[in-house]
Scaffold this active site. Structure first.
Site, PDB file in Angstrom:
ATOM      1  N   SER A  63       0.789  -1.235   0.000  1.00 25.44           N
ATOM      2  CA  SER A  63       0.000   0.000   0.000  1.00 25.44           C
ATOM      3  C   SER A  63       0.819   1.283   0.000  1.00 25.44           C
ATOM      4  O   SER A  63       0.249   2.367  -0.129  1.00 25.44           O
ATOM      5  CB  SER A  63      -0.955   0.012   1.204  1.00 25.44           C
ATOM      6  OG  SER A  63      -2.074  -0.797   0.943  1.00 25.44           O
ATOM      7  N   LYS A 206       3.066   6.602   4.728  1.00 31.04           N
ATOM      8  CA  LYS A 206       2.097   5.562   4.369  1.00 31.04           C
ATOM      9  C   LYS A 206       2.650   4.199   4.755  1.00 31.04           C
ATOM     10  O   LYS A 206       3.829   3.908   4.533  1.00 31.04           O
ATOM     11  CB  LYS A 206       1.810   5.586   2.855  1.00 31.04           C
ATOM     12  CG  LYS A 206       0.723   4.601   2.429  1.00 31.04           C
ATOM     13  CD  LYS A 206      -0.630   5.052   2.930  1.00 31.04           C
ATOM     14  CE  LYS A 206      -1.701   3.984   2.749  1.00 31.04           C
ATOM     15  NZ  LYS A 206      -1.591   2.911   3.796  1.00 31.04           N
ATOM     16  N   THR A 207       1.778   3.386   5.325  1.00 31.07           N
ATOM     17  CA  THR A 207       2.128   2.002   5.638  1.00 31.07           C
ATOM     18  C   THR A 207       1.823   1.118   4.435  1.00 31.07           C
ATOM     19  O   THR A 207       1.123   1.510   3.503  1.00 31.07           O
ATOM     20  CB  THR A 207       1.324   1.475   6.832  1.00 31.07           C
ATOM     21  OG1 THR A 207      -0.081   1.639   6.544  1.00 31.07           O
ATOM     22  CG2 THR A 207       1.673   2.208   8.112  1.00 31.07           C
ATOM     23  N   GLY A 208       2.344  -0.099   4.489  1.00 30.37           N
ATOM     24  CA  GLY A 208       2.040  -1.106   3.471  1.00 30.37           C
ATOM     25  C   GLY A 208       2.266  -2.488   4.050  1.00 30.37           C
ATOM     26  O   GLY A 208       3.129  -2.672   4.912  1.00 30.37           O
TER      27      GLY A 208
END
Length: 266
Positions: A63, A206-208
């Site tokens: 993501s 942003k995380t993923g």
């Protein structure tokens, strides 16, 4: 575009500065996880890495791809603003993505970014199409640009790969607004990326997390803005899915912040 090419050249030449006075491996040991954190000190023009070799290896962006995906969606006009509503398609693959009933409703791209509602960006990808993606990814020097998988969600599954160092280069391009997108698109993205804001600093990130290939690959990428400097970071954690670690998700941010504190950046 000149600055983007310069960033790519820096990466190819591997001009890294390894912070030798601190043990940057301890936060990973504390979380019982393998991975690396790569940082760029904007004012000092120094690269800092807990693992230089790992910082050059590409994996699926998961993501974190929503960062450049947002710019592409806005640039192509697939969405006009971050508040435009995308209609819930009525179903999603819960085997691939897990069961998350809290996101199964019409929502904006802005909400999808915050909640990491992948289905929204998959719906946008169907409209953008891979040919357009390829153009923008190549123009931005994003990863290996391999979109060959027969799946609209090519950032969570397939062969698209980006390294932590390349993630940082993309973030520098976002900050400087030197990637091939409009200023208004950057402004919208930067506002969407705000995760923490205090009187002393702002973190845009942003995380993923993808579970492809029998592995958990977790990211936290972004940049820390202070009045006197900016620090870009990309932390990536990888483990076999058979290995249980209930703190895997939380450790992405925890490790990053601990290292930033160690380096007196946060």
């Amino acid at each position: 575009m000149k600055k983007i090419m310069l960033a790519a050249a820096v990466l190819n030449c591997s001009f890294f500065y390894l912070f030798g006075q601190e043990d940057l491996s301890k936060p990973f040991c504390d979380c019982n996880i393998k991975g690396s954190t790569t940082i760029y000190d904007y004012q000092a023009k120094k690269w800092i890495s807990s693992d230089i070799e790992d910082s050059q290896k590409g994996t699926l962006p998961a993501s974190t791809f929503k960062i450049i995906n947002t710019l592409i969606a806005l640039e192509t006009g697939v969405v006009k603003t971050e508040n435009e509503i995308i209609n819930w398609p009525g179903a999603t693959d819960t085997i691939k993505y897990g069961y998350r009933p809290d996101i199964y409703h019409d929502m904006s791209m802005k909400e999808a970014f915050k909640t990491s509602a992948g289905w929204v960006y998959v719906e946008l990808a169907k409209k953008i199409e891979k040919e357009k993606y390829k153009q923008y990814l190549e123009g931005s020097n994003y990863g290996n640009t391999d979109l060959s998988i027969n799946d609209d969600d090519f950032w969570n599954f397939g062969n698209l790969a980006i390294s932590p160092a390349n993630q940082v280069a993309i973030l520098i391009g976002v900050y400087e607004e030197t990637l091939p997108f409009k200023k208004t698109s950057f402004q919208i993205l930067k506002e969407m990326m705000v995760q923490e804001q205090t009187a002393d600093y702002t973190i845009r990130a942003k995380t993923g997390w993808t579970r492809d290939g029998g592995k958990d690959t977790g990211w936290w990428v972004g940049y820390l803005e202070r009045s006197d400097n900016v620090y870009f970071f990309a932390t990536r954690l990888i483990k076999n899915r058979a290995e249980k670690n209930p703190d895997f998700g939380a450790c992405r941010k925890e490790i990053t912040k601990n290292i930033l504190r160690q380096l007196n950046m946060l």
